[in-house]
Design a protein around this motif. Sequence first.
Motif, PDB file in Angstrom:
ATOM      1  N   GLU A   1     -14.623 -29.158  -6.128  1.00 23.59           N
ATOM      2  CA  GLU A   1     -14.183 -30.403  -5.516  1.00 23.59           C
ATOM      3  C   GLU A   1     -14.957 -30.617  -4.233  1.00 23.59           C
ATOM      4  OE1 GLU A   1     -10.108 -30.316  -4.447  1.00 23.59           O
ATOM      5  OE2 GLU A   1     -10.249 -28.488  -3.246  1.00 23.59           O
ATOM      6  N   GLU A   2     -15.120 -31.877  -3.887  1.00 22.66           N
ATOM      7  CA  GLU A   2     -15.829 -32.207  -2.659  1.00 22.66           C
ATOM      8  C   GLU A   2     -14.852 -32.264  -1.503  1.00 22.66           C
ATOM      9  OE1 GLU A   2     -18.728 -35.709  -0.819  1.00 22.66           O
ATOM     10  OE2 GLU A   2     -18.680 -35.318  -2.988  1.00 22.66           O
ATOM     11  N   THR A   3     -15.172 -31.557  -0.442  1.00 23.19           N
ATOM     12  CA  THR A   3     -14.393 -31.619   0.782  1.00 23.19           C
ATOM     13  C   THR A   3     -15.115 -32.519   1.770  1.00 23.19           C
ATOM     14  OG1 THR A   3     -15.508 -29.634   1.608  1.00 23.19           O
ATOM     15  CG2 THR A   3     -13.460 -29.317   0.399  1.00 23.19           C
ATOM     16  N   GLY A   4     -14.640 -32.597   2.992  1.00 30.11           N
ATOM     17  CA  GLY A   4     -15.244 -33.513   3.948  1.00 30.11           C
ATOM     18  C   GLY A   4     -16.694 -33.233   4.234  1.00 30.11           C
ATOM     19  N   ASP A   5     -17.071 -31.957   4.317  1.00 29.26           N
ATOM     20  CA  ASP A   5     -18.444 -31.620   4.700  1.00 29.26           C
ATOM     21  C   ASP A   5     -19.134 -30.709   3.690  1.00 29.26           C
ATOM     22  OD1 ASP A   5     -16.910 -29.428   5.098  1.00 29.26           O
ATOM     23  OD2 ASP A   5     -17.662 -28.954   7.106  1.00 29.26           O
ATOM     24  N   GLY A   6     -18.639 -30.678   2.458  1.00 28.23           N
ATOM     25  CA  GLY A   6     -19.294 -29.838   1.466  1.00 28.23           C
ATOM     26  C   GLY A   6     -18.560 -29.793   0.141  1.00 28.23           C
ATOM     27  N   ILE A   7     -18.870 -28.746  -0.610  1.00 24.89           N
ATOM     28  CA  ILE A   7     -18.303 -28.521  -1.940  1.00 24.89           C
ATOM     29  C   ILE A   7     -17.545 -27.198  -1.915  1.00 24.89           C
ATOM     30  CG2 ILE A   7     -18.878 -27.915  -4.328  1.00 24.89           C
ATOM     31  CD1 ILE A   7     -19.388 -30.794  -4.027  1.00 24.89           C
ATOM     32  N   THR A   8     -16.358 -27.189  -2.494  1.00 31.68           N
ATOM     33  CA  THR A   8     -15.628 -25.948  -2.719  1.00 31.68           C
ATOM     34  C   THR A   8     -15.566 -25.716  -4.223  1.00 31.68           C
ATOM     35  OG1 THR A   8     -14.284 -26.203  -0.725  1.00 31.68           O
ATOM     36  CG2 THR A   8     -13.450 -24.721  -2.426  1.00 31.68           C
ATOM     37  N   ALA A   9     -16.085 -24.573  -4.662  1.00 30.80           N
ATOM     38  CA  ALA A   9     -16.183 -24.282  -6.099  1.00 30.80           C
ATOM     39  C   ALA A   9     -15.425 -23.006  -6.429  1.00 30.80           C
ATOM     40  CB  ALA A   9     -17.649 -24.138  -6.507  1.00 30.80           C
ATOM     41  N   THR A  10     -14.887 -22.979  -7.636  1.00 31.10           N
ATOM     42  CA  THR A  10     -14.232 -21.781  -8.148  1.00 31.10           C
ATOM     43  C   THR A  10     -15.109 -21.198  -9.253  1.00 31.10           C
ATOM     44  OG1 THR A  10     -12.039 -22.648  -7.661  1.00 31.10           O
ATOM     45  CG2 THR A  10     -12.172 -20.838  -9.238  1.00 31.10           C
ATOM     46  N   LEU A  11     -15.484 -19.934  -9.093  1.00 33.28           N
ATOM     47  CA  LEU A  11     -16.351 -19.253 -10.046  1.00 33.28           C
ATOM     48  C   LEU A  11     -15.581 -18.155 -10.763  1.00 33.28           C
ATOM     49  CD1 LEU A  11     -19.514 -18.710  -7.795  1.00 33.28           C
ATOM     50  CD2 LEU A  11     -18.887 -20.752  -9.111  1.00 33.28           C
ATOM     51  N   ARG A  12     -15.969 -17.912 -12.004  1.00 34.85           N
ATOM     52  CA  ARG A  12     -15.467 -16.757 -12.745  1.00 34.85           C
ATOM     53  C   ARG A  12     -16.555 -15.704 -12.723  1.00 34.85           C
ATOM     54  NH1 ARG A  12     -15.361 -14.433 -17.847  1.00 34.85           N
ATOM     55  NH2 ARG A  12     -13.331 -13.635 -18.528  1.00 34.85           N
ATOM     56  N   LEU A  13     -16.264 -14.544 -12.123  1.00 36.19           N
ATOM     57  CA  LEU A  13     -17.243 -13.486 -11.931  1.00 36.19           C
ATOM     58  C   LEU A  13     -17.357 -12.599 -13.170  1.00 36.19           C
ATOM     59  CD1 LEU A  13     -16.343 -12.508  -8.258  1.00 36.19           C
ATOM     60  CD2 LEU A  13     -18.025 -14.177  -9.073  1.00 36.19           C
ATOM     61  N   PRO A  14     -18.368 -11.736 -13.225  1.00 40.11           N
ATOM     62  CA  PRO A  14     -18.557 -10.883 -14.412  1.00 40.11           C
ATOM     63  C   PRO A  14     -17.343 -10.031 -14.771  1.00 40.11           C
ATOM     64  CG  PRO A  14     -20.514 -10.825 -13.033  1.00 40.11           C
ATOM     65  CD  PRO A  14     -19.490 -11.591 -12.270  1.00 40.11           C
ATOM     66  N   ASP A  15     -16.547  -9.633 -13.776  1.00 40.15           N
ATOM     67  CA  ASP A  15     -15.378  -8.807 -14.065  1.00 40.15           C
ATOM     68  C   ASP A  15     -14.147  -9.624 -14.423  1.00 40.15           C
ATOM     69  OD1 ASP A  15     -14.681  -9.919 -11.659  1.00 40.15           O
ATOM     70  OD2 ASP A  15     -14.569  -8.030 -10.545  1.00 40.15           O
ATOM     71  N   GLY A  16     -14.320 -10.944 -14.547  1.00 38.13           N
ATOM     72  CA  GLY A  16     -13.219 -11.806 -14.933  1.00 38.13           C
ATOM     73  C   GLY A  16     -12.426 -12.365 -13.773  1.00 38.13           C
ATOM     74  N   GLN A  17     -12.653 -11.871 -12.583  1.00 39.50           N
ATOM     75  CA  GLN A  17     -11.926 -12.367 -11.424  1.00 39.50           C
ATOM     76  C   GLN A  17     -12.487 -13.712 -10.960  1.00 39.50           C
ATOM     77  OE1 GLN A  17     -11.158  -9.656  -8.209  1.00 39.50           O
ATOM     78  NE2 GLN A  17     -11.280  -7.845  -9.538  1.00 39.50           N
ATOM     79  N   GLN A  18     -11.666 -14.443 -10.242  1.00 46.60           N
ATOM     80  CA  GLN A  18     -12.088 -15.727  -9.693  1.00 46.60           C
ATOM     81  C   GLN A  18     -12.558 -15.551  -8.258  1.00 46.60           C
ATOM     82  OE1 GLN A  18      -8.907 -18.575 -10.114  1.00 46.60           O
ATOM     83  NE2 GLN A  18      -9.560 -19.141 -12.179  1.00 46.60           N
ATOM     84  N   GLN A  19     -13.488 -16.400  -7.876  1.00 47.33           N
ATOM     85  CA  GLN A  19     -13.982 -16.408  -6.499  1.00 47.33           C
ATOM     86  C   GLN A  19     -14.120 -17.841  -6.038  1.00 47.33           C
ATOM     87  OE1 GLN A  19     -18.277 -15.988  -5.209  1.00 47.33           O
ATOM     88  NE2 GLN A  19     -17.574 -13.929  -4.701  1.00 47.33           N
ATOM     89  N   THR A  20     -13.677 -18.112  -4.832  1.00 46.96           N
ATOM     90  CA  THR A  20     -13.870 -19.427  -4.230  1.00 46.96           C
ATOM     91  C   THR A  20     -15.069 -19.357  -3.284  1.00 46.96           C
ATOM     92  OG1 THR A  20     -11.508 -19.926  -4.345  1.00 46.96           O
ATOM     93  CG2 THR A  20     -12.828 -21.232  -2.818  1.00 46.96           C
ATOM     94  N   CYS A  21     -15.965 -20.330  -3.420  1.00 48.46           N
ATOM     95  CA  CYS A  21     -17.146 -20.361  -2.560  1.00 48.46           C
ATOM     96  C   CYS A  21     -17.382 -21.769  -2.049  1.00 48.46           C
ATOM     97  CB  CYS A  21     -18.377 -19.832  -3.299  1.00 48.46           C
ATOM     98  SG  CYS A  21     -18.908 -20.851  -4.693  1.00 48.46           S
ATOM     99  N   GLN A  22     -18.167 -21.863  -0.995  1.00 49.47           N
ATOM    100  CA  GLN A  22     -18.487 -23.154  -0.403  1.00 49.47           C
ATOM    101  C   GLN A  22     -19.997 -23.383  -0.405  1.00 49.47           C
ATOM    102  OE1 GLN A  22     -16.164 -21.073   1.491  1.00 49.47           O
ATOM    103  NE2 GLN A  22     -14.574 -22.161   0.346  1.00 49.47           N
TER     104      GLN A  22
END
Length: 509
Positions: free
Chosen positions: A134-155
């Motif tokens: 999703e787009e925030t005021g000054d960038g993008i916040t993304a949710t990724l699925r990592l190789p071990d199956g866990q989720q990670q939030t990144c900007q």
Amino acid sequence: MNRSDVLIIGAGPTGLVLALWLSKLGIGVRIIDKTSTPGTTSRALAVQARTLELYRQLDLSDAVVQNGHKVCAANFWVKGEPVAHLPLSAIGEGLTPYAFLEIYPQDEHEQLLIERLETFGITVERNTELQSFEETGDGITATLRLPDGQQQTCQACYLAGCDGARSIVRKSLDTDFPGGTYQQIFYVADVQARGPTFNGELHVDLDEADFLAIFPLSSEGRARLIGTVRDERAERAETLQFADVSRRAIENLKVQIDQVNWFSTYRVHHRVADHFRTGRAFLLGDAAHVHSPAGGQGMNTGIGDAINLAWKLAAVLSGSATAKLLDSYETERIAFAQRLVATTDRVFNFVTADGPIADVMRMRVAPFLIPKMISFEAVREFLFRTVSQTTLNYRGMPLSEGVTGHIHGGDRLPWAHDDEGDNFESLKYLTWQVHVYGETSDEMIAWCSAHHLPLQVFDWRPVFETVGLARNGFYLLRPDTYVAIADYSADPKVIERYFRDHGIRPYIT
């Protein structure tokens, strides 16, 4: 790892080139791909002359040419005999340093790009998948699925969807992808073989409505057979085997198969996304446009998208331009993609048209007309410029101004070379620059020096007039080497006004 300037989804050639150019320009990138390894089979083969010209900016051209295979001629066959010969090297001579068709399979191409990217300290993150953003005021916040199956939030400041025809980025943006799907099933076979068609040249069979071509590879006796089927065999694409399609190649093109290294089938679409940009998210390559493989344009067009966007993102992120510069990405690239899809669609439909009239046109009229047409220099030049993408231009678009000589703002700078050298040497640098052919004013020299804008002044030579350059005018070149301004004056205020109007400050990389 959780924050980057640009988050790139997809590590095919488009995503890798985008990551490379941005890294070269000092922009922090993160590139992910949901696959576990790079591809080992590939459909894309051709690296066109315009791509090789741009690859000089990262010292990639020589590596591609040395490791690939130069195709110097194309041959057209009817009823088991060659009926027309098109010398590719001759038709592009003098237009570009790369007057040939370069064959460099996509899997090898990707490996080269990955190795170069690693020299910048960037590694493709495999088995990593974009789930949402999703787009925030000054960038993008993304949710990724990592190789071990866990989720990670990144900007990230921006997100680039280079994730192919089934792009999750495009679907998440709810961007329409209008077009259609060809009824034919396409197949690719990597073979070791012998015969008259294994002479290092391209061979195309015109006998039937189904397309068939042999593309030579660098290894002796190795080639790619690319073809289509449309009869009952197309209904069982998942189970189609090389034995189901090999007879035609064996009989019509006199191929003696020694070994089939691999064989795959696929369907091809002809589509262009309604938008290439939504806010801080961009679509590039197959995520934005797909079309028939006619002319070997697909991968090269995606690479062109990446280079066009890279310098603009770098300028905005470094503070050298305002965000409105990014508006020009969609304007410039969507127009070309729409023309390309329409052109390749017409060519492919002609080559694969069915019925008695189509058979006559393909088997009798075309073999007669092709040699006649290519005997004219203007026709040869048009064919080469079109396929090589050296004719691609951004005329009439917001970043393109003026006409000087035969050169318009938005044109690719023409290649001028003689015994004294050529005018492409400075194009290796990813920066704005000015070219003058002849003489310029003291004011121009002083202004360029004060603003750290490289100025190349070439003593006037006849070759410059031959290629359409004007004497004593100037050409402002963008970092992707297209002409921004073509102007007869020697007045730096023209450049100053251009940068001011477009919110750009020239910079040195």
